[in-house]
Design a protein around this motif. Sequence first.
Motif, PDB file in Angstrom:
ATOM      1  N   LEU A 149      -4.515   6.344   3.991  1.00  0.00           N
ATOM      2  CA  LEU A 149      -5.711   5.814   3.330  1.00  0.00           C
ATOM      3  C   LEU A 149      -6.954   6.585   3.767  1.00  0.00           C
ATOM      4  O   LEU A 149      -7.856   6.844   2.964  1.00  0.00           O
ATOM      5  CB  LEU A 149      -5.877   4.319   3.638  1.00  0.00           C
ATOM      6  CG  LEU A 149      -4.878   3.383   2.957  1.00  0.00           C
ATOM      7  CD1 LEU A 149      -4.997   1.966   3.524  1.00  0.00           C
ATOM      8  CD2 LEU A 149      -5.093   3.345   1.440  1.00  0.00           C
ATOM      9  N   ILE A 153       0.848  -1.198   0.000  1.00  0.00           N
ATOM     10  CA  ILE A 153       0.000   0.000   0.000  1.00  0.00           C
ATOM     11  C   ILE A 153       0.880   1.244   0.000  1.00  0.00           C
ATOM     12  O   ILE A 153       0.607   2.214  -0.712  1.00  0.00           O
ATOM     13  CB  ILE A 153      -0.943   0.011   1.225  1.00  0.00           C
ATOM     14  CG1 ILE A 153      -1.929  -1.150   1.137  1.00  0.00           C
ATOM     15  CG2 ILE A 153      -1.686   1.327   1.332  1.00  0.00           C
ATOM     16  CD1 ILE A 153      -2.831  -1.292   2.350  1.00  0.00           C
ATOM     17  N   ARG A 162      -8.873  -1.905   3.303  1.00  0.00           N
ATOM     18  CA  ARG A 162      -7.709  -2.097   2.409  1.00  0.00           C
ATOM     19  C   ARG A 162      -6.544  -2.796   3.114  1.00  0.00           C
ATOM     20  O   ARG A 162      -5.703  -3.387   2.460  1.00  0.00           O
ATOM     21  CB  ARG A 162      -7.199  -0.734   1.897  1.00  0.00           C
ATOM     22  CG  ARG A 162      -8.102  -0.005   0.948  1.00  0.00           C
ATOM     23  CD  ARG A 162      -7.812  -0.284  -0.533  1.00  0.00           C
ATOM     24  NE  ARG A 162      -6.502  -0.784  -0.875  1.00  0.00           N
ATOM     25  CZ  ARG A 162      -5.523  -0.081  -1.433  1.00  0.00           C
ATOM     26  NH1 ARG A 162      -5.707   1.192  -1.708  1.00  0.00           N
ATOM     27  NH2 ARG A 162      -4.384  -0.634  -1.740  1.00  0.00           N
TER      28      ARG A 162
END
Length: 469
Positions: free
Chosen positions: A143, A120, A162
């Motif tokens: 995020l 990520i 996520r």
Amino acid sequence: MTPFDKFHEECGIFGVFNHPEASNLAYLGLYALQHRGQESAGIVSSDGHMLHTHKDMGLVADIFTEDVLRSLPGSSAIGHVRYSTAGASKIENSQPFVVSGGLGNIAIAHNGNLTNAMEIRRELESYGSIFQSTMDTEVIVHLMAISREKTRLYRLIDALTRVQGAYSLLLVTEDALIAVRDPYGFRPLALGRVDSGMVVASESCAFDLIDATFEREIEPGEIVYIDQEGVTSYKPFAPVKKSPCVFEYIYFARPDSRIFGRNVYEIRKELGRQLARENPREADIVIPVPDSGMPAAIGYAQEAGIPLELGLIRNHYVGRTFIEPKQTIRHFGVKIKLNSVREILRGKRVVVIDDSIVRATTGRKIIKMIRSGGAKEIHFFISSPPTRYPCFYGIDTPTKSELIANSHSLEEIKKYITCDTLGYLSMEGLRHVVGGEENPYCYACFDGRYPVNFPIKIPEPQMPLFYNL
Ligand code: AMP
């Protein structure tokens, strides 16, 4: 140098909402959770308008003076104690992690490890995100910042859908305290009440110190949102097979805590009883490796009907480092922490109980020390199965190749440790004691069955995740 060649504790978190002495309670809560991390500690308080932060390297009692606590006003606060691997041990990586900007002011404290954080982070950096730390936790706030949801809570939920891996989280904003446990429930997290306020802690022992009452555990996959309106529970994630970490029971958590529905001391003692049933031995005394082997040794001694003695005494005032003398002293490293009582050991057949073997370096030194203390026979029994696989969910373990049971047979380990007998608890015995099939746990450090997969090559070592970027 660090005195102990073994793997280390993870992190502890504590939060309080609506209490006039919030930062003081956070300090006491962290004090009770000090065993979960001794490298850095931090508290962020909220006075309803802004957040106040104090973080430093070291122990809770050394970092937080009365003056420091006075500089943390407000009726809510979160705190964190941390252990990290060498290299990432720096103040930028201490928690709670504080951000202000588009999201408003938010502080976050994390116990666990996100398995897809590296992936990520790379993606976010390719879009221009700039990271301040090398902590996996930071991806959550990035995020949240890019989420299109309207409220902070929904942005948080969006961000958490996520990330993968282990996370017990606490977030504080100007007006709310948010507690989250990942859907697998790897790490513990409990909710309590103190006066008119609510408290959340990694372990219930933190509640006892501040006279808070234990309400319940936060459930796997649950988000508890606490503000002036009250306490609201959300379960926004798809359900998965629960996998609380069985090693919390074996070693990490404090024996006086209640986690995953059971008291830790009782479990450890029962592990010792089961160990005695599986490894009976004629002996004169049972001795624990203090302090971690104590409850299991009591259980073993009771089940076997052999007297329990303290053949090893621990110095409780050992710091993180020490200066070795130039001349070699036998077993120096381990003697700093433990010494044998010769009068107890001389001429005896001794059963020695510890909770786990990691690299076996400490175990070997301890057994040699007991031998030179005069023991006639040494039978070394371990109240968990062989630790063969590293943890990627928040426990700082050595790499696979450094775990002695990964590459050596029982006979080879016994030879290395130099004991007369070596015995571990069986997997079936462990499962039986912690609750069998109805109560699933993560046993990955013993059986290599990882409940959460790794999107990219298995990170080794797990932390700091962004070490090589
Ligand atoms: P060793 O003899 O080097 O294998 O170390 C085993 C010792 O490490 C045992 O006494 C355990 O109580 C202890 N231990 C197990 N897990 C951890 C951990 N995560 N952090 C610190 N010590 C641990």
